[in-house]
Design an enzyme around this catalytic site. Structure first.
Site, PDB file in Angstrom:
ATOM      1  CB  SER A  37      17.145  -1.812 -11.384  1.00  0.00           C
ATOM      2  OG  SER A  37      16.778  -3.063 -12.101  1.00  0.00           O
ATOM      3  CE1 TYR A  64      17.690  -1.572 -16.821  1.00  0.00           C
ATOM      4  CE2 TYR A  64      18.255  -2.947 -15.522  1.00  0.00           C
ATOM      5  CZ  TYR A  64      17.522  -2.194 -15.649  1.00  0.00           C
ATOM      6  OH  TYR A  64      16.188  -1.421 -15.143  1.00  0.00           O
TER       7      TYR A  64
HETATM    8  N1  NAD Z   1       9.944  -4.396 -14.751  1.00  0.00           N
HETATM    9  C1  NAD Z   1      10.899  -4.364 -14.043  1.00  0.00           C
HETATM   10  O1  NAD Z   1      10.893  -6.132 -13.978  1.00  0.00           O
HETATM   11  C2  NAD Z   1      12.059  -3.650 -13.504  1.00  0.00           C
HETATM   12  C3  NAD Z   1      13.155  -4.061 -12.265  1.00  0.00           C
HETATM   13  C4  NAD Z   1      13.567  -3.153 -11.841  1.00  0.00           C
HETATM   14  C5  NAD Z   1      13.715  -1.581 -11.815  1.00  0.00           C
HETATM   15  N2  NAD Z   1      12.882  -1.393 -13.278  1.00  0.00           N
HETATM   16  C6  NAD Z   1      12.973   0.379 -13.592  1.00  0.00           C
HETATM   17  O2  NAD Z   1      11.437   1.226 -13.507  1.00  0.00           O
HETATM   18  C7  NAD Z   1      11.476   1.571 -14.458  1.00  0.00           C
HETATM   19  C8  NAD Z   1       9.761   2.008 -15.021  1.00  0.00           C
HETATM   20  O3  NAD Z   1      10.087   0.899 -16.429  1.00  0.00           O
HETATM   21  P1  NAD Z   1       8.926  -0.422 -16.509  1.00  0.00           P
HETATM   22  O4  NAD Z   1       9.482  -1.599 -16.190  1.00  0.00           O
HETATM   23  O5  NAD Z   1       7.906   0.346 -15.857  1.00  0.00           O
HETATM   24  O6  NAD Z   1       8.385   0.168 -18.251  1.00  0.00           O
HETATM   25  P2  NAD Z   1       7.567   0.414 -19.508  1.00  0.00           P
HETATM   26  O7  NAD Z   1       7.955   0.452 -20.580  1.00  0.00           O
HETATM   27  O8  NAD Z   1       6.123  -0.254 -18.305  1.00  0.00           O
HETATM   28  O9  NAD Z   1       7.170   1.940 -18.184  1.00  0.00           O
HETATM   29  C9  NAD Z   1       8.488   3.287 -18.917  1.00  0.00           C
HETATM   30  C10 NAD Z   1       8.115   4.089 -19.333  1.00  0.00           C
HETATM   31  O10 NAD Z   1       9.075   4.938 -20.095  1.00  0.00           O
HETATM   32  C11 NAD Z   1       8.419   5.743 -21.188  1.00  0.00           C
HETATM   33  N3  NAD Z   1       9.768   5.405 -21.553  1.00  0.00           N
HETATM   34  C12 NAD Z   1      11.073   4.553 -21.888  1.00  0.00           C
HETATM   35  N4  NAD Z   1      12.222   5.483 -22.827  1.00  0.00           N
HETATM   36  C13 NAD Z   1      11.589   6.830 -23.129  1.00  0.00           C
HETATM   37  C14 NAD Z   1      12.528   7.917 -22.940  1.00  0.00           C
HETATM   38  N5  NAD Z   1      13.618   8.325 -24.223  1.00  0.00           N
HETATM   39  N6  NAD Z   1      11.432   9.597 -23.015  1.00  0.00           N
HETATM   40  C15 NAD Z   1      10.806   9.528 -22.333  1.00  0.00           C
HETATM   41  N7  NAD Z   1       9.557   7.961 -22.316  1.00  0.00           N
HETATM   42  C16 NAD Z   1      10.442   7.282 -21.947  1.00  0.00           C
HETATM   43  C17 NAD Z   1       8.015   4.608 -22.365  1.00  0.00           C
HETATM   44  O11 NAD Z   1       7.034   4.758 -23.195  1.00  0.00           O
HETATM   45  C18 NAD Z   1       6.908   3.920 -21.541  1.00  0.00           C
HETATM   46  O12 NAD Z   1       5.982   4.767 -20.652  1.00  0.00           O
HETATM   47  C19 NAD Z   1      12.553   1.671 -14.849  1.00  0.00           C
HETATM   48  O13 NAD Z   1      13.348   2.756 -14.504  1.00  0.00           O
HETATM   49  C20 NAD Z   1      13.422   0.620 -14.880  1.00  0.00           C
HETATM   50  O14 NAD Z   1      14.455   0.636 -15.105  1.00  0.00           O
HETATM   51  C21 NAD Z   1      12.050  -2.345 -14.320  1.00  0.00           C
END
Ligand code: NAD
Length: 269
Positions: free
Chosen positions: A139, A152
């Site tokens: 991130s 985080y």
């Molecule tokens: N959304 C943003 O703005 C953003 C920005 C920068 C980085 N990220 C990163 O992107 C990645 C994906 O996140 P996203 O935004 O798609 O969120 P999201 O919640 O849509 O997807 C994350 C998925 O991970 C699963 N998950 C969470 N904890 C879990 C666990 N303990 N075991 C198994 N599965 C688990 C959830 O069920 C979900 O399906 C993450 O690493 C997040 O830190 C997101």
């Protein structure tokens, strides 16, 4: 045919990666704590290009089951995308009670840090055999403050350490890199210990405010981030690359001290 295991592949960025890898001709294994896949991914499962394991990203046995299924069905495993994570909704240090700090730390680090290490531990033998790659989803919070609270931001900074150390330990057989995306509207939730287990990032994210702060000045979509993962996962494209964190963040890191985007201001035209 190549195959990739994606943690957190049932939603958001992970689900977009599943679709993109399948379009590129890969088979995919998804490990996600959700009990079921959404319809669009269930269709891929019925087509035989997706294997699903419902489980926790920090549970060794969940990987054992999925890796054996993928090996039996798809042959080699060529990449791991460690992606499942939770956010902390920018909860500041002094806005946590001692109990929240304890529970929030344990729960968030269990997914964002331990989950990535367990995934790497489980997949390293298969990837060493195939000459494969690990790609971690980090991130902007892995590089700068302010993209979350201290839990985080510390967890994503820890991800940089995982990339560097494992790139060193697992070379030359396995390449280890990361993509550092910025914001996107997804269902990203937080640790229950901070009362955030049911929250969704897309309900609170102000995309327009983000766009106004970054030099490239637009609201990014999940699709804007996926190409970087394809590049780092595919040995044909990036066999000379290991130990890097690739920022895909609309210029957040070069925005300078002004808060408005860019050198060419729209109100000058
Ligand atoms: N959304 C943003 O703005 C953003 C920005 C920068 C980085 N990220 C990163 O992107 C990645 C994906 O996140 P996203 O935004 O798609 O969120 P999201 O919640 O849509 O997807 C994350 C998925 O991970 C699963 N998950 C969470 N904890 C879990 C666990 N303990 N075991 C198994 N599965 C688990 C959830 O069920 C979900 O399906 C993450 O690493 C997040 O830190 C997101």
């Amino acid at each position: 045919m190549s195959s990739v295991l994606i943690t957190g592949g049932a939603s958001g960025l992970g689900a977009a990666l599943v679709h993109r890898f399948v379009r590129e001709g890969w088979s995919v294994g998804v490990l996600d704590r959700r009990p079921e896949l959404p319809d669009d991914l269930a269709r891929l499962e019925r087509r035989g290009v997706l294997a699903f394991e419902s489980g926790d990203a920090a549970d060794h046995s969940a990987y054992d089951r999925l890796v054996s299924e993928m090996s039996a069905r798809f042959g080699s495993i060529d990449a791991l995308i460690a992606n499942a994570a939770v956010w902390d909704y920018s909860r500041a240090l002094l806005d946590m009670t001692p109990e929240e700090l304890d529970a929030g730390f344990d729960q968030l680090f269990a997914v964002n840090v331990k989950g990535y290490l367990v995934a790497a531990h489980a997949l390293a033998p298969a990837l060493a055999e195939s000459g494969g790659a690990m790609v971690l989803t980090l991130s902007n919070a892995a590089l700068y403050p302010g993209g979350g609270g201290p839990l985080y931001v510390a967890s994503k900074h820890a991800g940089v350490g995982i990339v560097r150390q494992l790139a060193y330990e697992l070379a030359p057989q396995v390449r280890v890199n990361a993509v550092a995306p910025a914001g996107m509207a997804t269902a990203l939730s937080g640790p229950p210990g901070l009362g955030q287990g049911e929250q969704r990032f897309d309900e609170v994210w102000d995309g327009a405010a983000f766009a106004a702060r970054v030099p490239l000045g637009f609201v990014p979509e999940v699709a804007d981030y996926v190409e970087a993962f394809i590049y780092l996962a595919d040995r044909e494209k990036s066999r000379a690359v290991t130990g890097i964190v690739l920022p895909v963040e609309l210029g957040l890191g070069v925005r300078g001290i002004r808060n408005v985007a860019g050198g060419v201001r729209r109100d000058r035209n």
